[in-house]
Design an enzyme around this catalytic site. Structure first.
Site, PDB file in Angstrom:
ATOM      1  N   ASN A 146       0.871  -1.179   0.000  1.00  0.00           N
ATOM      2  CA  ASN A 146       0.000   0.000   0.000  1.00  0.00           C
ATOM      3  C   ASN A 146       0.907   1.228   0.000  1.00  0.00           C
ATOM      4  O   ASN A 146       1.511   1.550   1.016  1.00  0.00           O
ATOM      5  CB  ASN A 146      -0.881  -0.058   1.270  1.00  0.00           C
ATOM      6  CG  ASN A 146      -1.676   1.214   1.482  1.00  0.00           C
ATOM      7  OD1 ASN A 146      -1.752   2.067   0.580  1.00  0.00           O
ATOM      8  ND2 ASN A 146      -2.258   1.348   2.663  1.00  0.00           N
ATOM      9  N   TRP A 147       0.989   1.873  -1.145  1.00  0.00           N
ATOM     10  CA  TRP A 147       1.945   2.986  -1.285  1.00  0.00           C
ATOM     11  C   TRP A 147       1.401   4.294  -0.698  1.00  0.00           C
ATOM     12  O   TRP A 147       2.081   5.310  -0.718  1.00  0.00           O
ATOM     13  CB  TRP A 147       2.328   3.172  -2.757  1.00  0.00           C
ATOM     14  CG  TRP A 147       3.110   2.003  -3.326  1.00  0.00           C
ATOM     15  CD1 TRP A 147       3.501   0.875  -2.648  1.00  0.00           C
ATOM     16  CD2 TRP A 147       3.600   1.854  -4.660  1.00  0.00           C
ATOM     17  NE1 TRP A 147       4.193   0.038  -3.483  1.00  0.00           N
ATOM     18  CE2 TRP A 147       4.273   0.603  -4.732  1.00  0.00           C
ATOM     19  CE3 TRP A 147       3.536   2.637  -5.816  1.00  0.00           C
ATOM     20  CZ2 TRP A 147       4.881   0.147  -5.899  1.00  0.00           C
ATOM     21  CZ3 TRP A 147       4.131   2.165  -6.983  1.00  0.00           C
ATOM     22  CH2 TRP A 147       4.806   0.930  -7.022  1.00  0.00           C
ATOM     23  N   LYS A 148       0.173   4.280  -0.242  1.00  0.00           N
ATOM     24  CA  LYS A 148      -0.459   5.460   0.383  1.00  0.00           C
ATOM     25  C   LYS A 148      -0.247   6.706  -0.497  1.00  0.00           C
ATOM     26  O   LYS A 148      -0.237   6.591  -1.715  1.00  0.00           O
ATOM     27  CB  LYS A 148       0.084   5.641   1.803  1.00  0.00           C
ATOM     28  CG  LYS A 148      -0.116   4.366   2.629  1.00  0.00           C
ATOM     29  CD  LYS A 148       0.065   4.564   4.096  1.00  0.00           C
ATOM     30  CE  LYS A 148      -0.137   3.227   4.812  1.00  0.00           C
ATOM     31  NZ  LYS A 148      -0.087   3.333   6.260  1.00  0.00           N
ATOM     32  N   HIS A 178      -9.441   0.952   5.023  1.00  0.00           N
ATOM     33  CA  HIS A 178      -8.154   1.140   5.702  1.00  0.00           C
ATOM     34  C   HIS A 178      -8.361   2.043   6.919  1.00  0.00           C
ATOM     35  O   HIS A 178      -9.198   2.952   6.892  1.00  0.00           O
ATOM     36  CB  HIS A 178      -7.138   1.762   4.732  1.00  0.00           C
ATOM     37  CG  HIS A 178      -5.757   1.793   5.306  1.00  0.00           C
ATOM     38  ND1 HIS A 178      -5.349   2.787   6.169  1.00  0.00           N
ATOM     39  CD2 HIS A 178      -4.728   0.935   5.196  1.00  0.00           C
ATOM     40  CE1 HIS A 178      -4.101   2.536   6.544  1.00  0.00           C
ATOM     41  NE2 HIS A 178      -3.705   1.421   5.970  1.00  0.00           N
ATOM     42  N   GLU A 212      -6.817   4.488   8.027  1.00  0.00           N
ATOM     43  CA  GLU A 212      -6.702   5.934   7.774  1.00  0.00           C
ATOM     44  C   GLU A 212      -7.993   6.468   7.157  1.00  0.00           C
ATOM     45  O   GLU A 212      -8.383   7.611   7.409  1.00  0.00           O
ATOM     46  CB  GLU A 212      -5.480   6.197   6.874  1.00  0.00           C
ATOM     47  CG  GLU A 212      -4.188   6.039   7.666  1.00  0.00           C
ATOM     48  CD  GLU A 212      -3.000   5.514   6.868  1.00  0.00           C
ATOM     49  OE1 GLU A 212      -2.999   5.591   5.629  1.00  0.00           O
ATOM     50  OE2 GLU A 212      -2.061   4.999   7.523  1.00  0.00           O
ATOM     51  N   GLU A 227      -5.251  -5.108  10.613  1.00  0.00           N
ATOM     52  CA  GLU A 227      -4.226  -4.098  10.840  1.00  0.00           C
ATOM     53  C   GLU A 227      -4.518  -3.364  12.142  1.00  0.00           C
ATOM     54  O   GLU A 227      -5.341  -2.437  12.160  1.00  0.00           O
ATOM     55  CB  GLU A 227      -4.221  -3.086   9.697  1.00  0.00           C
ATOM     56  CG  GLU A 227      -3.950  -3.691   8.338  1.00  0.00           C
ATOM     57  CD  GLU A 227      -3.421  -2.651   7.368  1.00  0.00           C
ATOM     58  OE1 GLU A 227      -2.318  -2.841   6.877  1.00  0.00           O
ATOM     59  OE2 GLU A 227      -4.100  -1.643   7.132  1.00  0.00           O
ATOM     60  N   GLY A 238       2.561   2.212  10.834  1.00  0.00           N
ATOM     61  CA  GLY A 238       3.505   3.312  10.677  1.00  0.00           C
ATOM     62  C   GLY A 238       4.197   3.720  11.964  1.00  0.00           C
ATOM     63  O   GLY A 238       4.847   4.768  12.032  1.00  0.00           O
ATOM     64  N   SER A 243       3.564  -2.202  10.362  1.00  0.00           N
ATOM     65  CA  SER A 243       5.018  -2.252  10.549  1.00  0.00           C
ATOM     66  C   SER A 243       5.635  -3.593  10.155  1.00  0.00           C
ATOM     67  O   SER A 243       6.550  -4.084  10.821  1.00  0.00           O
ATOM     68  CB  SER A 243       5.383  -1.871  11.985  1.00  0.00           C
ATOM     69  OG  SER A 243       4.952  -0.546  12.270  1.00  0.00           O
ATOM     70  N   GLY A 287       2.877  -1.159   4.324  1.00  0.00           N
ATOM     71  CA  GLY A 287       2.864   0.265   4.012  1.00  0.00           C
ATOM     72  C   GLY A 287       4.283   0.762   3.742  1.00  0.00           C
ATOM     73  O   GLY A 287       4.822   0.601   2.654  1.00  0.00           O
ATOM     74  N   GLY A 288       4.892   1.330   4.763  1.00  0.00           N
ATOM     75  CA  GLY A 288       6.211   1.964   4.627  1.00  0.00           C
ATOM     76  C   GLY A 288       7.238   1.115   3.884  1.00  0.00           C
ATOM     77  O   GLY A 288       7.951   1.618   2.999  1.00  0.00           O
TER      78      GLY A 288
END
Ligand code: PGA
Length: 250
Positions: A9-11, A94, A96, A166, A172, A212, A233-234
């Site tokens: 997930n490149w956000k 998600h 967010e 998640e 993150g 993470s 993610g990251g």
């Protein structure tokens, strides 16, 4: 035997050119990978990434979509637009989206049904906040979000659904649920699918862990009985981090 499914997930990162360059690196690096792989760039980079991954073993994902197909919805993106670009799957609910943009279980359920009705796969995200975990509500929150997200989805449609657990406090933050804690919630999620559908549906449901995930913890997490992959993610933003996660050995 469930097939491992690892998604990036490149956000809200990467311009179309940057996204294309990363997609090219991943395509080369993952040509022989046996796991199911998906990358989800931002809307503006979908088309450039689609041109790279088309015909490869990497699926194209979007990070969100509107609850309806078209209309007066300024700033929204329709499932029909995603399909036209070649998107295979959509990440929905998600944390967010839920916690920063106020998406409700009802909205997320509308999106899940709309994605499936249009032939796209859905990755339904669920997970508790730190407060909810500390007050002993993690299991009930995940159960409720799973039930609400799948409302009105038939058992036949479930082969196009992945659930991503998640924990919000692990996203993150560098904090990861221990493999045992994560597996416990995955088990609760699987049991929820069983009570909604059947033992067979629960056995087949692919449930990713997210929060993470890094090369150092990926194999241990995904090695757990009920953890069938990862939503990253990251660490999905750099090929040298995402490749070892995607190629982990179970
Ligand atoms: P993270 O994000 O890997 O950066 O924690 C996971 C996610 O939000 O899907």
């Amino acid at each position: 035997m469930r097939r491992s499914f690892i998604a990036g997930n490149w956000k809200m990162h990467k311009t179309p050119a940057e996204a294309k360059a990363l997609a090219e690196e991943l395509k080369a690096g993952l040509a022989g990978c046996g796991h199911k792989i998906l990358i989800a760039p931002s809307f503006t980079a979908l088309e450039s990434v689609a041109s790279v991954v088309k015909g490869s073993n990497i699926l194209l994902g979007a990070q969100n979509m509107a609850t309806v197909e078209q209309g007066a919805h300024t700033g929204e993106t329709s499932v029909l637009m995603l399909k036209a670009i070649g998107v295979d799957a959509v990440i929905l609910g998600h944390s967010e989206r839920r916690h920063v943009y106020g998406e409700t279980d009802e909205m997320i359920n509308e999106k899940v049904k709309l994605a499936l009705a249009n032939g796209l796969e859905a990755i339904l995200c669920v997970g508790e906040t730190l407060d909810e975990r500390e007050s002993g509500k993690a299991e009930s929150v995940v159960k409720t979000q799973t039930e609400a997200g799948l409302k009105g989805v038939s058992e036949a449609e479930l082969d196009k659904v992945t659930i991503a657990y998640e924990p919000v406090w692990a996203i993150g933050t560098g904090k990861t649920a221990t493999p045992d804690d994560a597996d416990q919630i995955h088990k609760v999620t699987r049991d929820t699918v069983k009570s909604l559908y059947s033992e067979d549906a629960a056995e087949k449901m692919v449930i990713q862990y997210g929060g993470s995930v890094k090369p150092e913890n990926a194999a241990q997490l995904m090695g757990m009985e009920n953890i069938d992959g990862a939503l990253v993610g990251g660490a999905s933003l750099k090929a040298d981090l995402f490749l070892p996660i995607a190629e982990y050995d179970k």
